[in-house]
Design an enzyme around this catalytic site. Structure first.
Site, PDB file in Angstrom:
ATOM      1  N   TYR A  27       0.848  -1.214  -0.130  1.00 57.96           N
ATOM      2  CA  TYR A  27       0.170  -0.108  -0.002  1.00 57.96           C
ATOM      3  C   TYR A  27       0.885   1.236   0.056  1.00 57.96           C
ATOM      4  CZ  TYR A  27      -3.948  -2.806   1.163  1.00 57.96           C
ATOM      5  OH  TYR A  27      -5.087  -3.907   1.076  1.00 57.96           O
ATOM      6  N   LYS A  41       3.682 -15.528   2.651  1.00 60.80           N
ATOM      7  CA  LYS A  41       3.584 -16.235   1.469  1.00 60.80           C
ATOM      8  C   LYS A  41       5.000 -16.663   1.051  1.00 60.80           C
ATOM      9  CE  LYS A  41       1.222 -18.330  -1.969  1.00 60.80           C
ATOM     10  NZ  LYS A  41       0.368 -19.757  -1.621  1.00 60.80           N
ATOM     11  N   ASP A  68      -3.072 -18.289   1.905  1.00 59.56           N
ATOM     12  CA  ASP A  68      -4.235 -18.957   1.276  1.00 59.56           C
ATOM     13  C   ASP A  68      -4.633 -19.997   2.191  1.00 59.56           C
ATOM     14  OD1 ASP A  68      -1.788 -20.151   0.832  1.00 59.56           O
ATOM     15  OD2 ASP A  68      -2.292 -20.943  -1.287  1.00 59.56           O
ATOM     16  N   ASP A  82      -5.316  -6.853   5.804  1.00 58.24           N
ATOM     17  CA  ASP A  82      -6.562  -6.219   5.291  1.00 58.24           C
ATOM     18  C   ASP A  82      -7.564  -7.199   4.967  1.00 58.24           C
ATOM     19  OD1 ASP A  82      -8.383  -4.443   4.398  1.00 58.24           O
ATOM     20  OD2 ASP A  82      -7.143  -3.617   3.016  1.00 58.24           O
ATOM     21  N   ASP A 110     -11.076  -9.027   7.147  1.00 64.21           N
ATOM     22  CA  ASP A 110     -12.502  -8.898   6.764  1.00 64.21           C
ATOM     23  C   ASP A 110     -13.218 -10.126   6.506  1.00 64.21           C
ATOM     24  OD1 ASP A 110     -12.413  -5.987   6.679  1.00 64.21           O
ATOM     25  OD2 ASP A 110     -12.157  -6.038   4.217  1.00 64.21           O
TER      26      ASP A 110
END
Length: 356
Positions: A142, A191, A223, A247, A251
């Site tokens: 970001y 990852k 994942d 992020d 959620d």
């Protein structure tokens, strides 16, 4: 106690839910004989309309001078066409950076009263879960370099994911100490089978683990973590991860609780300063209808009392009042199930304030 709280209502349902949290804070101040100096400032789309930018100098200065910041929500389709440099979300990223808010703590807890509202299978929700995601907030993709360019007749886009060792150590310290206060279980989500940045996260975490021998550490690819949060959330206690993974996963974690409207968050700087907000968006489609769920914002105010103001007893009083409301069968529109009674946004604020 005398404290200054900067309030940023923001956009959409932000002003409605903030009003209820302020109402509850005033009830706390009255009961426990504190003095909270609460002042609202323009932020996000509302600030663009008023000042031409999402983070006016006055708002930033007030936040820097306050003991803590309480925020509603920002953004909405009204500002989709403004220049990208002044979009509401740019103001939020700038605020986090200027205030040094590098650690985002997002709890995910299934209230026993809301098991029926969870989308999880009954056998999973019946076991319950209570974990927290510690998300790095001021680094990563970001905040990396972004560019769109032409090459060989094709349009390309690049987004740079970059972390320094110091940034990683800083957030891992928060995660380890958070785990020590909970069930002493820490899961690093990365990852590392693909990304060099994740390899560095994992290497540093493995090195730091020896400094926290009481914390059981494990590692999980992002994942798999997404699948495990949905399939077996009870296994988690403290999760730590980089900005974008955090992020997305937070959620996912919010939805299994039954409603994103129930979840608070804290964004912390070094020391006790923090910004507190619900994790949901501005929901412009229901703004002004008095049906938004203010509980995530009210619980964010409880986190503020606990983390930034050192008022743990007062924070527990808010949490107890929320539990009492749910025990009595009262629900917001987004958590309503058969046999429960729906309350408006303002009525929920009134109930919790009176219960305190």
């Amino acid at each position: 106690m005398e404290k200054t709280i900067a309030v940023l209502p923001g956009d959409g349902i932000g002003p409605e839910i903030i009003q209820q949290a302020v109402k509850v804070l005033q009830a706390v101040a009255d009961k426990y004989q504190h003095s909270f100096h609460i002042q609202e400032y323009a932020f996000g789309g509302a600030a663009i309309d008023r000042h031409g930018q999402p983070l006016p100098d006055e708002t930033l200065a007030a936040c820097q001078a306050a003991d803590a910041v309480l925020m509603g929500a920002v953004g909405g389709p009204k500002w989709d066409d403004v220049p990208k440099e002044i979009r509401p979300e740019k103001g939020l990223l700038a605020l986090r950076k200027r205030l040094g808010l590098y650690a985002n703590l997002r709890p995910s807890r299934l209230f026993s009263q809301l098991k029926a509202a969870s989308p999880l299978r009954a056998d999973i929700s019946e076991q319950g879960f209570d974990f927290v995601i510690v998300r790095e907030l001021t680094g990563g993709i970001y905040f990396g370099n972004h560019r769109t360019f032409e090459e060989d007749g094709q349009t390309y886009a690049e987004d740079n994911l970059r972390y320094s060792e110091a940034e990683i150590r800083r957030i891992l310290t928060v995660a380890f100490t958070t785990a020590q206060k909970r069930q002493k279980k820490l899961c690093l989500v990365d990852k590392a089978n693909v990304l060099d940045s994740s390899k560095l996260w994992r290497k540093i975490c493995q090195t730091m683990a020896s400094d926290y021998p009481d914390v059981n550490v494990n590692y999980m690819y992002v994942d798999n973590a997404a699948m495990q949060i949905v399939g077996n959330p009870g296994q988690f206690d403290t999760i730590v991860t980089e900005n974008m993974f955090g992020d997305i996963l937070s959620d996912v974690a919010s939805m299994i609780t039954g409603s994103i409207g129930m979840i608070p968050s804290a964004s912390m700087a070094d020391g006790s300063f923090g910004l507190y907000e619900p994790i949901h968006g501005s929901a412009p489609d229901i703004a002004g209808q008095n049906i938004a769920n203010p509980i995530g914002t009210i619980l964010s105010a409880a986190m503020m009392l606990d983390y930034s103001l050192g008022l743990s007893e007062e924070a527990r009083a808010i949490e107890k009042a929320v539990d009492q409301l749910l025990d009595q069968g009262y629900r917001s529109a987004d958590t309503l199930t058969p046999g429960m009674q729906e309350l408006s946004c303002s009525a929920i604020g009134d109930y919790i304030a009176q219960a305190i």
